[in-house]
Design a protein around this motif. Sequence first.
Motif, short mmCIF file in Angstrom:
data_model
loop_
_atom_site.label_atom_id
_atom_site.label_comp_id
_atom_site.label_asym_id
_atom_site.label_seq_id
_atom_site.Cartn_x
_atom_site.Cartn_y
_atom_site.Cartn_z
N UNK A 240 15.55 3.28 12.78
CA UNK A 240 14.86 2.10 13.31
C UNK A 240 13.83 1.52 12.35
N UNK A 241 13.73 2.12 11.16
CA UNK A 241 12.79 1.62 10.15
C UNK A 241 13.49 1.59 8.79
N UNK A 242 14.75 1.17 8.83
CA UNK A 242 15.60 1.33 7.65
C UNK A 242 15.15 0.49 6.47
N UNK A 243 15.42 1.05 5.30
CA UNK A 243 15.15 0.33 4.06
C UNK A 243 13.79 0.67 3.49
N UNK A 244 13.55 0.14 2.31
CA UNK A 244 12.24 0.34 1.68
C UNK A 244 11.28 -0.71 2.22
N UNK A 245 10.00 -0.52 1.93
CA UNK A 245 9.04 -1.61 2.16
C UNK A 245 8.10 -1.69 0.98
N UNK A 258 1.04 -2.99 -5.68
CA UNK A 258 2.19 -3.04 -4.76
C UNK A 258 3.09 -1.84 -5.05
N UNK A 259 3.57 -1.24 -4.01
CA UNK A 259 4.39 -0.03 -4.14
C UNK A 259 5.54 -0.09 -3.17
N UNK A 260 6.74 0.07 -3.67
CA UNK A 260 7.91 0.02 -2.80
C UNK A 260 8.31 1.45 -2.45
N UNK A 261 8.24 1.78 -1.19
CA UNK A 261 8.47 3.17 -0.77
C UNK A 261 9.29 3.22 0.52
N UNK A 262 9.70 4.42 0.87
CA UNK A 262 10.37 4.65 2.15
C UNK A 262 10.08 6.08 2.59
N UNK A 263 9.91 6.25 3.87
CA UNK A 263 9.80 7.59 4.44
C UNK A 263 8.54 8.37 4.11
N UNK A 264 7.49 7.71 3.65
CA UNK A 264 6.25 8.41 3.33
C UNK A 264 5.27 8.34 4.51
N UNK A 265 4.15 9.05 4.34
CA UNK A 265 3.05 8.88 5.29
C UNK A 265 2.01 7.96 4.66
N UNK A 266 1.12 7.49 5.51
CA UNK A 266 0.05 6.63 5.04
C UNK A 266 -0.79 7.36 3.98
N UNK A 267 -1.00 8.65 4.19
CA UNK A 267 -1.80 9.44 3.24
C UNK A 267 -1.13 9.53 1.88
N UNK A 268 0.22 9.68 1.86
CA UNK A 268 0.92 9.75 0.57
C UNK A 268 0.73 8.46 -0.22
N UNK A 269 0.73 7.34 0.49
CA UNK A 269 0.53 6.07 -0.20
C UNK A 269 -0.91 5.95 -0.71
N UNK A 270 -1.85 6.17 0.19
CA UNK A 270 -3.24 5.87 -0.15
C UNK A 270 -3.86 6.92 -1.07
N UNK A 271 -3.53 8.20 -0.83
CA UNK A 271 -4.15 9.24 -1.66
C UNK A 271 -3.30 9.57 -2.89
N UNK A 272 -2.00 9.86 -2.68
CA UNK A 272 -1.17 10.31 -3.82
C UNK A 272 -0.86 9.15 -4.76
N UNK A 273 -0.37 8.06 -4.20
CA UNK A 273 0.05 6.95 -5.07
C UNK A 273 -1.15 6.14 -5.55
#
Lengths: 454, 160
Positions: A240-245, A258-273
């Motif tokens: 129900x959330x298919x594809x990257x964003x 800008x970062x194109x990702x899929x299947x991560x958590x908010x923390x992975x984006x904000x802290x790791x990336x």
Amino acid sequence: MAVHPKEQRLILKYADEPGYTPHIDSYMEHGGYDMLKKAVTMEPQAIMDEVKKSTLRGRGGAGFPCGLKWSFVDRKSGKPIYLVCNCDESEPGTFKDRQIVHKDPHQLIEGIMISCFANNVAKAFIYIREEMPYGAKILDQAILEAKEKNFVGDNVLGSGYSCDIVVHRGAAAYICGEETGLIESLEGKRANPRIKPPYFPAVLGLYNCPTIVNNVETLCNAVHILDMGAEEFTKIGRPNNAGTRIWCVSGGVQRPGYYEVAGLTLGELVYDICGGPLPGRSIKAIIPGGSSMKILKNGERYKGKNPDGTDYNWGLEDIPLDYDGIAAAGSMSGSGGMMVLDDTVSIPAALANLMAFYSHESCGQCTPCREGSLWLKKITSRMVHGEARPEDVDLMLDVAGQIAGRTICAFGFAVAWPVQSYIAKFEDEFRKYAAHLSDPNADRQAIKELACNG
Amino acid sequence: MDLKPETLAEIEAAIPKYPEAQSAVMPLLHAIQKDQGAISNEAAEWVAEKLGIAPINVLSVVTFYPFFRQHKIGKRHIRVCRTLSCAMAGGAKVCDKMLQEFETELNAVSADGEVTIEFAECLASCGSAPVMLVDEDLHENLTVEKAKEICDKIKAEAKA
Ligand SMILES: Cc1cc2nc3c(=O)[nH]c(=O)nc-3n(C[C@H](O)[C@H](O)[C@H](O)COP(=O)(O)O)c2cc1C
Ligand code: SF4
Ligand code: FES
């Protein structure tokens, strides 16, 4: 921009490669227009079925399923069907369509042409905001190049199918991003949104003809759905959330962008990336999907029941980074424009900044929105300028409550949600301002600069 | 109406792109404002006549959209983003520096006629905040020092 190892690039796969240009040759060297070539040999219905099966959801704001939207188009009226690509990109915090248009315009053209072929559209428009003048020129040039190669225009690739694309420039009004405001603007009028019903674009859109309005990123996905097939596409990200964003991160992080990702958590984006907060600071709150969306507070627990009956209990960083994850946390993924507020940010000042935006951008045709947004600007403004009144917090909630759900378009929610959610999560800060209890040593100058409202 | 030949060519090319003539109002206004600096009443009437619509329908567009203007501005149009991500990154200080360098106020034409400095709402480049537009050029990751360099460049170009 360097691609982070946790990224999963589909739409922006080539955009940042050294030597890749907006010219058609770059695109074609990477397999560009092969999917349009395939599309014109298919039945339009088969393409529509594939998009429906892909479960692709709109990337412009509401996240409505794209295939379902296409299925609502009135095909019996006998009137022409139009397609409008929404490149207004005006929701504060959002800067992803800019990357596609400036760096890989032909991908968008191909996506538009596939979508037009599937829906039997003979004329498409790209509505691009005025503040991207080079973007408009790049698109004009790309359309010329595509016409020379017979990908756009008459008798596309000898298939007998014809379709033209016209680039239309806005004039610095946010409300042109709202699809019916956009349609009015494209008709040469003030961008006053239309009332639904009856003016659902799929039935009564541009020139009162059936019209499809889709975001830039949504339309690019059509290329990849045809390429990998709907089934493979649905394997990217959660069901129900298919594809990257493409997430746009700004504010208090070490590596905004800008970062194109899929299947991560908010923390992975904000802290790791993005590298987390700046040295010596901490994250206070996150506005997840553009400035209109409800704020998420750090330190809070986000609890509820999953569809399968199990419980979830997340910290901010655990929230799944997709439509359903952010919705379960009480906000929306919106346009993917994520603003990170660190501990130096005064929440009332941030709200004052946004209320100046909304009062400036209200189209003015609904009284609650026009008057209410102005009131909210005035109240938040006097609050940060040290002239708050004790009743102001309740007054703000009262005014916001009278806007939400009582207007022609969703701009009303976009004004009310920040007010309601910021006060709900940070009531103490607002009450202190209202009671003049704010720290006398507070940096007044910094607060005024953040509100930045004159 | 004294329009440059390229403006007239742009106008003639724009009209047939649309199924209905009124849709060409914005492209025509863009072309005329670029040519003349602002949209006069005469220009609005000219557009109305050209598209076969009433002048009020043109004026209502001119007055709705922030980019269209009825009065001329400085030679260079400077728009500093004021929305949240840019404000968090110091956009207000950048704007103050620009105003100070040109000894002018927001929305005014500077005394030398060179610039008009305005606040803009989110320019869709928040990842490289703070940003500003100088005419068509986007300047990113601004600092007070960079703002000063941009001002110096504009001043040098004005003298040249
Ligand atoms: C106030 C307001 C502003 C909007 N701004 C934009 C925008 O800048 N870009 C965009 O694609 N959609 C914007 N939208 C959403 C559009 O109305 C529309 O839903 C979207 O373009 C549909 O495309 P999608 O289904 O592909 O997401 C906005 C909506 C509202 C209510
Ligand atoms: S809600 Fe606001 S922006 Fe939307 S139509 Fe009404 S006045 Fe205009
Ligand atoms: S807030 Fe300034 S570009 Fe978005």
